[in-house]
Design an enzyme around this catalytic site. Structure first.
Site, PDB file in Angstrom:
ATOM      1  N   TYR A  64      -3.696  14.985  -9.062  1.00  0.00           N
ATOM      2  CA  TYR A  64      -2.889  14.026  -8.297  1.00  0.00           C
ATOM      3  C   TYR A  64      -2.032  14.755  -7.270  1.00  0.00           C
ATOM      4  O   TYR A  64      -2.053  14.429  -6.079  1.00  0.00           O
ATOM      5  CB  TYR A  64      -2.013  13.231  -9.265  1.00  0.00           C
TER       6      TYR A  64
ATOM      7  N   THR B 196       8.828   4.318  -9.319  1.00  0.00           N
ATOM      8  CA  THR B 196       9.090   2.914  -8.989  1.00  0.00           C
ATOM      9  C   THR B 196       8.647   2.029 -10.155  1.00  0.00           C
ATOM     10  O   THR B 196       7.662   2.328 -10.819  1.00  0.00           O
ATOM     11  CB  THR B 196       8.346   2.538  -7.693  1.00  0.00           C
TER      12      THR B 196
ATOM     13  N   LEU C  77     -15.197   3.163   4.310  1.00  0.00           N
ATOM     14  CA  LEU C  77     -14.199   2.110   4.492  1.00  0.00           C
ATOM     15  C   LEU C  77     -14.552   1.335   5.752  1.00  0.00           C
ATOM     16  O   LEU C  77     -14.618   1.902   6.848  1.00  0.00           O
ATOM     17  CB  LEU C  77     -12.795   2.730   4.600  1.00  0.00           C
TER      18      LEU C  77
END
Ligand code: UDP
Length: 310
Positions: free
Chosen positions: A145, A175, A61
């Site tokens: 997960y 959500t 990153l």
């Protein structure tokens, strides 16, 4: 502030980018687009305060210039996605989290971890407070997960304790809202798309399992407040109004006026039987509570899917 958001082309990452920009900040959005969609960021193309960088955060990153915050939202998040990409899911929640934490440390930036109610697994405490340690199957298909997010939380706390990094952990509960993919596989998008198409609504199991659905604007508001004003302890952000899957199906049929039937499909392995956040901590620390009831949020979501030609 200038913040870097991983998973910026995803459902939550794109809404969060909008919120930071609306508050006057600059955003560097990172995504590898395996489950994200660049069309979620199309409206930001001409915004000079937004930059997109296609990177796989599990490999490395990097960012040009300095950032004040690193928000790690990259991960497949729908059960069908993480079952299709099990190793990539474990990677982004381990190597990806490590890379994001290292960047925050090198930059002296605040780190924000998008965790999940899935850390509570199939919960034996209801509603779930942040103090509950959870009931997760470490080797089941969902574990890619759940355990990746649990590891991410552990790693975030280790950086906080060992390096004094300024960190936040949000536990996000179900959500929904505009920009969910039609084929996302999650229950709200499935039912809305099925109802609009006149296809049968697929209830997994008996439909007696419960979830507590948070509209995306409420979720993003809680996340933004937690980033700005929270502390290092994990914080639930979700809507505590709890519905069974069958109740959700009936509401979607009512609001769409659809004549679709309801059909039963097998219950996925380790599907949590109940889920509901205790949001006392977020209320007291952030003055946050959700405002959009399910009926209203679903109306917006249905309109959005109709606008997509569905
Ligand atoms: N579900 C369902 N029909 C669908 C998709 C999901 O009955 O078409 C159920 C699923 O088994 C779970 C709940 O709805 O009990 C929420 O599933 P989702 O994948 O949206 O999120 P989860 O909370 O499981 O991550």
């Amino acid at each position: 502030m200038r913040v870097l958001i991983t998973g910026a082309a995803g459902f939550l990452g794109s809404h969060l980018s909008d919120r930071f920009l609306a508050e006057g900040h600059e955003v560097v959005g990172v995504d590898n687009l395996i489950t994200g969609d660049s069309s979620n960021l199309g409206h930001l193309q001409r915004d000079e305060r937004f930059r997109f960088s296609r990177q796989d955060v599990s490999r490395a990153l990097e960012v040009d210039g300095s950032v004040d915050g690193v928000l790690h939202f990259a991960s497949p998040a729908s059960p069908i996605d993480y079952l299709e990409h099990p190793i990539a899911t474990l990677d982004v929640g381990s190597l990806g989290t490590r890379n994001a934490l290292e960047l925050a440390r090198a930059q002296g930036a605040r780190f924000f971890m998008a965790s999940t109610s899935e850390v509570y697994g199939d919960p034996l405490e209801h509603p779930q407070r942040e103090t509950y340690w959870g009931n997760v199957n470490p080797i089941g298909p969902r574990s890619v997960y759940d355990e990746a997010k649990r590891f991410s939380e552990a790693l975030t706390m280790a950086y906080h304790r060992q390096h004094g990094l300024d960190t936040r952990i949000v536990r996000i509960f179900n959500t929904y809202g505009p920009r969910m993919r039609a084929r996302d596989g999650r229950v709200v998008s499935n039912f809305v798309v099925q109802a609009l198409a006149g296809d049968p609504l697929t209830i997994y199991g008996e439909g007696s399992q419960s979830r507590s659905f948070c509209y995306v604007s409420d979720e993003v508001d809680g996340i933004y407040r937690l980033f700005m004003h929270g502390d290092a302890e994990p914080t639930n952000i979700g809507n505590p109004d709890e519905f069974t899957v069958r109740e959700l199906a009936d509401l979607v049929l009512e609001l769409t006026g659809s004549k679709s039937k309801i059909v039963a499909r097998p219950l996925p392995i380790d599907d949590p039987k109940v889920r509901r956040p205790d949001i006392t901590r977020a209320r007291e620390m952030l003055g946050w509570s959700p405002r959009v009831p399910l009926r209203e949020g679903l109306k917006h979501t249905i309109e959005w899917f109709k606008g997509q030609g569905i």
